[in-house]
Write a protein that holds these residues in place. Structure first.
Motif, mmCIF file in Angstrom:
data_model
loop_
_atom_site.group_PDB
_atom_site.id
_atom_site.type_symbol
_atom_site.label_atom_id
_atom_site.label_comp_id
_atom_site.label_asym_id
_atom_site.label_seq_id
_atom_site.Cartn_x
_atom_site.Cartn_y
_atom_site.Cartn_z
ATOM 1 N N LEU A 1 -0.216 3.416 6.265
ATOM 2 C CA LEU A 1 0.951 2.597 5.964
ATOM 3 C C LEU A 1 1.564 3.042 4.639
ATOM 4 O O LEU A 1 0.848 3.240 3.649
ATOM 5 C CB LEU A 1 0.579 1.120 5.868
ATOM 6 N N ALA A 2 2.889 3.191 4.603
ATOM 7 C CA ALA A 2 3.611 3.416 3.355
ATOM 8 C C ALA A 2 4.041 2.065 2.811
ATOM 9 O O ALA A 2 4.708 1.298 3.510
ATOM 10 C CB ALA A 2 4.825 4.310 3.597
ATOM 11 N N VAL A 3 3.631 1.751 1.590
ATOM 12 C CA VAL A 3 3.910 0.437 1.016
ATOM 13 C C VAL A 3 4.515 0.598 -0.368
ATOM 14 O O VAL A 3 4.273 1.586 -1.068
ATOM 15 C CB VAL A 3 2.633 -0.439 0.941
ATOM 16 N N GLU A 4 5.309 -0.403 -0.758
ATOM 17 C CA GLU A 4 5.885 -0.442 -2.094
ATOM 18 C C GLU A 4 6.469 -1.821 -2.332
ATOM 19 O O GLU A 4 6.630 -2.616 -1.399
ATOM 20 C CB GLU A 4 6.973 0.623 -2.275
ATOM 21 N N GLY A 5 6.791 -2.114 -3.572
ATOM 22 C CA GLY A 5 7.427 -3.373 -3.928
ATOM 23 C C GLY A 5 8.346 -3.147 -5.102
ATOM 24 O O GLY A 5 8.354 -2.058 -5.692
ATOM 25 N N PRO A 6 9.128 -4.146 -5.501
ATOM 26 C CA PRO A 6 10.060 -3.944 -6.615
ATOM 27 C C PRO A 6 9.398 -3.398 -7.877
ATOM 28 O O PRO A 6 9.986 -2.589 -8.602
ATOM 29 C CB PRO A 6 10.628 -5.353 -6.845
ATOM 30 N N LEU A 7 8.152 -3.812 -8.122
ATOM 31 C CA LEU A 7 7.416 -3.341 -9.295
ATOM 32 C C LEU A 7 6.163 -2.561 -8.909
ATOM 33 O O LEU A 7 5.364 -2.206 -9.781
ATOM 34 C CB LEU A 7 7.036 -4.526 -10.181
ATOM 35 N N VAL A 8 5.983 -2.306 -7.620
ATOM 36 C CA VAL A 8 4.808 -1.577 -7.125
ATOM 37 C C VAL A 8 5.269 -0.202 -6.643
ATOM 38 O O VAL A 8 5.959 -0.099 -5.633
ATOM 39 C CB VAL A 8 4.122 -2.332 -5.969
ATOM 40 N N PRO A 9 4.912 0.865 -7.361
ATOM 41 C CA PRO A 9 5.339 2.206 -6.948
ATOM 42 C C PRO A 9 4.843 2.538 -5.548
ATOM 43 O O PRO A 9 3.797 2.038 -5.105
ATOM 44 C CB PRO A 9 4.687 3.118 -8.003
ATOM 45 N N PRO A 10 5.580 3.361 -4.819
ATOM 46 C CA PRO A 10 5.203 3.673 -3.436
ATOM 47 C C PRO A 10 3.863 4.383 -3.358
ATOM 48 O O PRO A 10 3.521 5.211 -4.193
ATOM 49 C CB PRO A 10 6.340 4.572 -2.951
ATOM 50 N N ARG A 11 3.110 4.055 -2.298
ATOM 51 C CA ARG A 11 1.839 4.713 -2.030
ATOM 52 C C ARG A 11 1.541 4.617 -0.548
ATOM 53 O O ARG A 11 2.143 3.812 0.174
ATOM 54 C CB ARG A 11 0.717 4.119 -2.868
#
Length: 561
Positions: free
Chosen positions: A275-285
């Motif tokens: 899964l590719a995940v990210e958030g406004p303050l969470v860098p993509p990983r």
């Protein structure tokens, strides 16, 4: 450079140090390594295969893993050519005569030949990779042709223009018609059958086209699909949040996803779901479990629900500093079209703005894909004004809650979102201090002038009638700017255009800036000369992000406290 601009510049650069990892494909990934300006190719072992000074749109590794077909573009204009990468040496052989634009490659089992649709020239190309020779067969006139993996020789999808018959999918080896759908997004092999992802959901069909099972859910917007053994993994958006389900003919099993993030893509490689995940303050990983492994964050993101004028519930994902209370200088972003979900994801501008005491809001408005078919239809075509009204209601709602003030609020939108943001700002100048648009077709009375204008006309309900023209005139940011009796009362306007944009021409934005200026208002034009409508180099993204933050800070940071 002012002290504030210099500080924003440094914060952007600091958060740009994060790379953007890609999902694996046959043991390789297209990703941007930390510190690199452009995406390159990485083996899943961690070894870098290629880091070019060009734009790579897609990769397709050969079955034996010795070669990788790539879409190679020297600029950010999205028009590419086929390239073949030798994995061992990193050498690239380009084929300028095979012109591509996001086209699927089908490798032969021997890894020495491939086929691809050259969509820019309406050809099906067969390439002998060893000698570099290729032959081409014209595709059917007036039909969009695509190739997908499946069967012995791949699957052929054809959509005939203006026929109203939708898209047909055939097995090229047997000639069998596998199905016909109103709009086919992708086809994937699933054991002896095929998964067809289309506008209305999923169909799994056998080699003769008989339907084994289907998925229909009007409340779910499917955004990605993969096959895991004989099961189908679906990524979608329901009630404004991403969900992942593993589905077969008998049951649906939800997949636990990391908390506080948006899932932006998925892939199955070597039998493992990624899964590719990210958030406004969470860098993509990229993760394989429910732990996103986020570092300490400079702020928090919460979901805020507001009431629209007509009673509908509107949702905003609001990211604010970890310390202190509002009202905050706020960037309010939107999209609201084409059934595309507008979700909270990572951009370096977000933590940079939060660190300077601002808030960042992601608005979910009708016309987008956050809440199913009815939500999308409510802000589409002749009802596009609803998207503008929703954005205005959200702006007012955030102020009423004490989270921001009108003089601290800047609307931000790109492409279609720029149209919605500018129309909202010019129809309701009291709701914000400024508005930023990027690559937006701001003259809704001349959509056909843009390269992809036919798609825009349908989205905005431009059927050429007198009634439609009158409605579009009331909605068009350019027409609103030209009709303003006192443009000095309009919010400040920053119009950004992209020098390598092959979708939206820059004339609309230039004319809108000039119209506001002629009326005595504040407007400026900023050009990202090397940037395009798709993927861009990190340096271009930095300059664009800084232009937005500097404009917003100039309007709001001085008045914030």
């Amino acid at each position: 450079m002012s002290a504030l601009r210099s500080s924003l510049d440094a914060a952007l650069a600091r958060h740009e140090r994060h790379g953007r990892p890609g999902l694996p494909v046959r043991g390789f990934a297209l990703d941007r390594a930390p510190g690199r300006p452009l995406p390159g190719i990485r083996h899943t072992s961690g070894r870098r295969v290629l880091d070019p000074d060009a734009h790579l749109h897609r990769i397709s590794p050969s079955p034996d893993g010795t070669r990788i077909a790539v879409e190679w573009a020297d600029t950010a204009d999205e028009d590419a050519v086929l390239g073949i990468v030798d994995v061992a040496s990193g050498a690239v052989a380009l084929h300028p005569g095979i012109r591509l634009r996001y086209d699927e490659v089908l490798w032969g089992d021997d890894s020495r030949s491939l086929e691809v649709v050259s969509s820019r020239d309406d050809l099906i190309v067969a390439l002998d990779v060893d000698c570099g020779e290729w032959t081409a067969t014209p595709t059917e006139p007036a039909a969009r042709t695509r190739l997908f993996p499946g069967g012995a020789r791949g699957l052929l999808a054809q959509t005939r223009s203006g026929s109203g018959s939708g898209t047909t999918l055939r097995d090229r080896a047997t000639g069998s018609l596998l199905g016909r759908w109103a709009a086919l997004h992708r086809a994937l092999p699933n054991g002896s059958g095929v998964v067809a992802w289309h506008r209305d959901g999923l169909d799994v069909v056998d080699p003769a086209g008989a339907v084994r099972w289907t998925l229909r859910d009007d409340a779910l917007k499917i955004t990605d699909v993969a096959v895991l053994d004989d099961r189908v993994v679906v990524l979608g958006v329901r009630d404004g949040r991403t969900v992942v389900d593993v589905i077969d003919a008998t049951r649906t099993r939800p997949v636990a996803v990391p908390s506080g993030v948006t899932v932006t893509g998925l892939a199955v490689d070597d039998g493992i779901l990624h899964l590719a995940v990210e958030g406004p303050l969470v860098p993509p990983r990229v993760v394989t479990g429910a732990d996103a492994g986020a570092d300490a964050l400079p702020g928090t993101t919460t979901r805020v629900e507001l009431r629209a004028t007509d009673g509908e519930t509107l949702t905003v994902d609001l990211t604010v500093p970890a310390a202190g209370d509002g009202p905050w200088p706020t960037l309010l972003t939107c999209y609201g079209g084409f059934g595309v979900p507008h979700l909270p994801v990572f951009e370096p501008t977000v933590p940079a703005w939060i660190e300077h005491g601002g808030a960042y809001a992601t608005a979910q408005i009708r016309g987008g894909g956050e809440r199913g078919d009815a939500w999308r239809a409510a802000g589409r075509g002749a009802r596009k004004q609803q998207a503008v009204d929703d954005l205005a209601d959200i702006a007012r709602g955030l102020v009423e809650l004490g989270l921001t003030r009108h003089d601290l609020l800047v609307l931000v939108g790109a492409s279609l979102g720029g149209v919605v943001a500018a129309s909202c700002a010019f129809q309701h100048p009291e709701v914000c201090a400024g508005v930023v648009t990027t690559a937006a077709p701001l003259d809704l009375l001349a959509l056909a002038q843009h390269p992809l204008g036919f798609r825009w006309r349908d989205e905005f309900g431009d059927d050429g009638t007198v009634d439609a023209q009158a409605r579009l005139r009331r909605l068009s940011p350019l027409a609103l700017a030209e009709a303003a009796t006192d443009a000095a009362e309009l919010p400040a306007f920053l119009g950004i255009v992209l020098g390598a944009d092959t979708r939206v021409r820059a004339d609309d934005t230039r004319r809108t800036v000039e119209a506001v200026q002629r009326g005595g208002g504040s407007a400026r034009l900023w050009t990202a000369s090397e940037a395009g409508h798709g993927g861009n180099a990190l340096g271009d993204l930095h300059d664009l992000g800084l232009a937005v933050l500097d404009f917003a800070a100039e309007l709001t940071m001085g008045a914030s406290r």
